[in-house]
Design a protein around this motif. Sequence first.
Motif, PDB file in Angstrom:
ATOM      1  N   LEU A 133       5.578  -2.761   4.880  1.00  0.00           N
ATOM      2  CA  LEU A 133       3.982  -3.145   4.280  1.00  0.00           C
ATOM      3  C   LEU A 133       3.529  -1.714   3.895  1.00  0.00           C
ATOM      4  O   LEU A 133       3.890  -0.502   4.422  1.00  0.00           O
ATOM      5  CB  LEU A 133       3.162  -3.404   5.606  1.00  0.00           C
ATOM      6  CG  LEU A 133       3.629  -4.674   6.432  1.00  0.00           C
ATOM      7  CD1 LEU A 133       2.724  -4.881   7.687  1.00  0.00           C
ATOM      8  CD2 LEU A 133       3.782  -6.027   5.804  1.00  0.00           C
ATOM      9  N   ALA A 134       3.014  -1.862   2.498  1.00  0.00           N
ATOM     10  CA  ALA A 134       2.694  -0.710   1.832  1.00  0.00           C
ATOM     11  C   ALA A 134       1.418  -0.661   1.201  1.00  0.00           C
ATOM     12  O   ALA A 134       1.119  -1.618   0.893  1.00  0.00           O
ATOM     13  CB  ALA A 134       3.632   0.081   1.123  1.00  0.00           C
ATOM     14  N   PRO A 179      12.523  -7.474   2.687  1.00  0.00           N
ATOM     15  CA  PRO A 179      11.530  -7.863   1.947  1.00  0.00           C
ATOM     16  C   PRO A 179      10.287  -7.053   2.282  1.00  0.00           C
ATOM     17  O   PRO A 179      10.155  -6.044   3.274  1.00  0.00           O
ATOM     18  CB  PRO A 179      11.237  -9.377   2.571  1.00  0.00           C
ATOM     19  CG  PRO A 179      12.662  -9.512   3.197  1.00  0.00           C
ATOM     20  CD  PRO A 179      13.150  -8.164   3.563  1.00  0.00           C
ATOM     21  N   ALA A 180       9.450  -6.979   1.358  1.00  0.00           N
ATOM     22  CA  ALA A 180       7.989  -6.093   1.450  1.00  0.00           C
ATOM     23  C   ALA A 180       6.854  -6.746   0.736  1.00  0.00           C
ATOM     24  O   ALA A 180       7.068  -7.632  -0.077  1.00  0.00           O
ATOM     25  CB  ALA A 180       8.453  -4.922   0.694  1.00  0.00           C
ATOM     26  N   ALA A 181       5.765  -6.216   1.234  1.00  0.00           N
ATOM     27  CA  ALA A 181       4.396  -6.725   0.509  1.00  0.00           C
ATOM     28  C   ALA A 181       3.535  -5.311   0.430  1.00  0.00           C
ATOM     29  O   ALA A 181       3.714  -4.539   1.365  1.00  0.00           O
ATOM     30  CB  ALA A 181       3.635  -7.645   1.302  1.00  0.00           C
ATOM     31  N   VAL A 182       2.561  -5.633  -0.395  1.00  0.00           N
ATOM     32  CA  VAL A 182       1.866  -4.163  -0.714  1.00  0.00           C
ATOM     33  C   VAL A 182       0.420  -4.599  -0.797  1.00  0.00           C
ATOM     34  O   VAL A 182      -0.172  -5.735  -1.071  1.00  0.00           O
ATOM     35  CB  VAL A 182       2.107  -3.546  -2.005  1.00  0.00           C
ATOM     36  CG1 VAL A 182       3.603  -2.869  -1.754  1.00  0.00           C
ATOM     37  CG2 VAL A 182       1.838  -4.306  -3.141  1.00  0.00           C
ATOM     38  N   LEU A 183      -0.667  -3.658  -0.561  1.00  0.00           N
ATOM     39  CA  LEU A 183      -2.065  -4.011  -0.687  1.00  0.00           C
ATOM     40  C   LEU A 183      -2.561  -2.733  -1.698  1.00  0.00           C
ATOM     41  O   LEU A 183      -1.806  -1.836  -1.841  1.00  0.00           O
ATOM     42  CB  LEU A 183      -2.911  -3.855   0.606  1.00  0.00           C
ATOM     43  CG  LEU A 183      -2.555  -2.811   1.580  1.00  0.00           C
ATOM     44  CD1 LEU A 183      -3.289  -1.349   1.221  1.00  0.00           C
ATOM     45  CD2 LEU A 183      -2.875  -3.024   2.867  1.00  0.00           C
ATOM     46  N   LEU A 189       1.998 -13.089   5.070  1.00  0.00           N
ATOM     47  CA  LEU A 189       2.548 -12.985   6.473  1.00  0.00           C
ATOM     48  C   LEU A 189       4.151 -13.154   6.508  1.00  0.00           C
ATOM     49  O   LEU A 189       4.511 -14.228   5.875  1.00  0.00           O
ATOM     50  CB  LEU A 189       1.830 -13.832   7.218  1.00  0.00           C
ATOM     51  CG  LEU A 189       0.335 -13.371   7.607  1.00  0.00           C
ATOM     52  CD1 LEU A 189      -0.223 -14.254   8.590  1.00  0.00           C
ATOM     53  CD2 LEU A 189       0.080 -12.118   8.079  1.00  0.00           C
ATOM     54  N   PHE A 190       4.744 -12.271   6.938  1.00  0.00           N
ATOM     55  CA  PHE A 190       6.195 -12.589   7.183  1.00  0.00           C
ATOM     56  C   PHE A 190       6.277 -12.790   8.721  1.00  0.00           C
ATOM     57  O   PHE A 190       5.453 -12.687   9.597  1.00  0.00           O
ATOM     58  CB  PHE A 190       7.044 -11.192   6.990  1.00  0.00           C
ATOM     59  CG  PHE A 190       7.018 -10.892   5.499  1.00  0.00           C
ATOM     60  CD1 PHE A 190       7.933 -11.311   4.687  1.00  0.00           C
ATOM     61  CD2 PHE A 190       6.072  -9.848   5.146  1.00  0.00           C
ATOM     62  CE1 PHE A 190       8.035 -10.764   3.435  1.00  0.00           C
ATOM     63  CE2 PHE A 190       5.909  -9.250   3.683  1.00  0.00           C
ATOM     64  CZ  PHE A 190       6.878  -9.813   3.158  1.00  0.00           C
ATOM     65  N   ALA A 220       1.405  -2.298  -6.635  1.00  0.00           N
ATOM     66  CA  ALA A 220       2.900  -2.612  -6.903  1.00  0.00           C
ATOM     67  C   ALA A 220       3.933  -1.342  -7.117  1.00  0.00           C
ATOM     68  O   ALA A 220       5.174  -1.400  -6.567  1.00  0.00           O
ATOM     69  CB  ALA A 220       3.073  -3.236  -8.405  1.00  0.00           C
ATOM     70  N   TRP A 221       3.429  -0.093  -7.107  1.00  0.00           N
ATOM     71  CA  TRP A 221       4.034   1.058  -6.930  1.00  0.00           C
ATOM     72  C   TRP A 221       4.508   1.122  -5.464  1.00  0.00           C
ATOM     73  O   TRP A 221       5.711   1.846  -5.252  1.00  0.00           O
ATOM     74  CB  TRP A 221       3.147   2.167  -7.214  1.00  0.00           C
ATOM     75  CG  TRP A 221       2.987   2.641  -8.648  1.00  0.00           C
ATOM     76  CD1 TRP A 221       4.022   2.908  -9.883  1.00  0.00           C
ATOM     77  CD2 TRP A 221       1.780   2.466  -9.490  1.00  0.00           C
ATOM     78  NE1 TRP A 221       3.418   2.884 -10.906  1.00  0.00           N
ATOM     79  CE2 TRP A 221       1.931   2.612 -10.813  1.00  0.00           C
ATOM     80  CE3 TRP A 221       0.453   2.186  -9.111  1.00  0.00           C
ATOM     81  CZ2 TRP A 221       0.963   2.766 -11.743  1.00  0.00           C
ATOM     82  CZ3 TRP A 221      -0.416   2.359  -9.909  1.00  0.00           C
ATOM     83  CH2 TRP A 221      -0.151   2.569 -11.229  1.00  0.00           C
ATOM     84  N   GLY A 222       3.846   0.791  -4.491  1.00  0.00           N
ATOM     85  CA  GLY A 222       4.184   0.893  -2.977  1.00  0.00           C
ATOM     86  C   GLY A 222       5.343  -0.098  -2.616  1.00  0.00           C
ATOM     87  O   GLY A 222       5.950   0.538  -1.589  1.00  0.00           O
ATOM     88  N   LEU A 223       5.875  -0.910  -3.377  1.00  0.00           N
ATOM     89  CA  LEU A 223       7.195  -1.474  -3.281  1.00  0.00           C
ATOM     90  C   LEU A 223       8.371  -0.771  -3.169  1.00  0.00           C
ATOM     91  O   LEU A 223       9.330  -0.934  -2.571  1.00  0.00           O
ATOM     92  CB  LEU A 223       7.203  -2.667  -4.048  1.00  0.00           C
ATOM     93  CG  LEU A 223       6.355  -3.610  -4.257  1.00  0.00           C
ATOM     94  CD1 LEU A 223       6.340  -4.932  -5.320  1.00  0.00           C
ATOM     95  CD2 LEU A 223       6.380  -4.617  -2.780  1.00  0.00           C
TER      96      LEU A 223
END
Length: 339
Positions: A76-77, A112-116, A282-283, A81-84
């Motif tokens: 989680l970052a 896997p990943a997701a960003v805010l 949510l994962f 999109a840069w945080g991916l």
Amino acid sequence: MHDSLFASAPAGAITDVPGIEAGHFTDTRRPTGCSVVIAREGAVAGVDVRGAAPGTRETDLLAPGNLVNEVHAIVLAGGSAWGLDAATGAVRWLEEHGVGLDVGVARLPLVPAAVLFDLPVGDARIRPDAAAGYAACAAAATGQPLAEGNVGAGAGAVVGKMFGLQHAMKGGIGTACVRVAGVTVGALVACNAVGDVVDPETGRPLAGARTAAGDALRGTRRALLRGEPPHPLLAGSNTTIGVIATDARLTKVQAQRLAVSGHDGLARSINPVHTMSDGDTLFALATGRADQHPGMMVLATMAAEAVAHATVRAVRAARSLQLPGGLSLPACTDLRRAG
């Protein structure tokens, strides 16, 4: 105004789930960072995306009909999109530590990943990168208690932006766990919602959009219903992302359903939620360490409860932030709540 029983309930942590490690990296140059949840031995995984503007990586492989059954970490970052890119660093750390899918010639970590979106909070040119993801994994390996509030993916999180950033408050990251019949379900939630965070037991706002005077909560739901126009919102500039983990043994289909159920917890603790400007994701991870299985009805209820607890903890643990240019983001503990 007294707190509900929910607000004082024990929080626990996602790291209370056997087989799960978690850690943060927080960038001291501006409020941003990333968080990682690691399952070194692999975990059956699922995902559910409810927001209309998600930023994600490797979510297609989690579809129940696709081949790969287990993953080794979730990132989680902040940083949009840069945080991916933080997931790349997590992959490198896991490979160095012998964690991953055995593909014959190497071990391939699946992350896997997701960003805010936290770019307005400080210098947008500073965002989590591969080095940040690597550092979060290294922090997870120490086994230290998992911090909450203005750390990791929650470092630059802001809530209550429906009527403009100048009326918003500091969001953050929180964790919680629930135990029933020998099974543990934990959650880690980074809350950067456009809506208010509310007490699930009473529906009263805890943190969110403030009044024009700035010293109290406006109550976003009631404000919208009485006709107050929302501030123009950039799509994807708000998001709540998180990980649910359990030691129950689940199939891939069941893991995906657990992620779906976790969104019930978001719906109880954020209002409004799953909007066109949020990328809520949510994962779910299942390590399979527990001998017991209370059934999916109970597990789904536990997942929603853990997510709701973790979301409330995200704002209760947050601390106020003063930004260059005079923007002030008070914390939950700084304001009286709307009735």
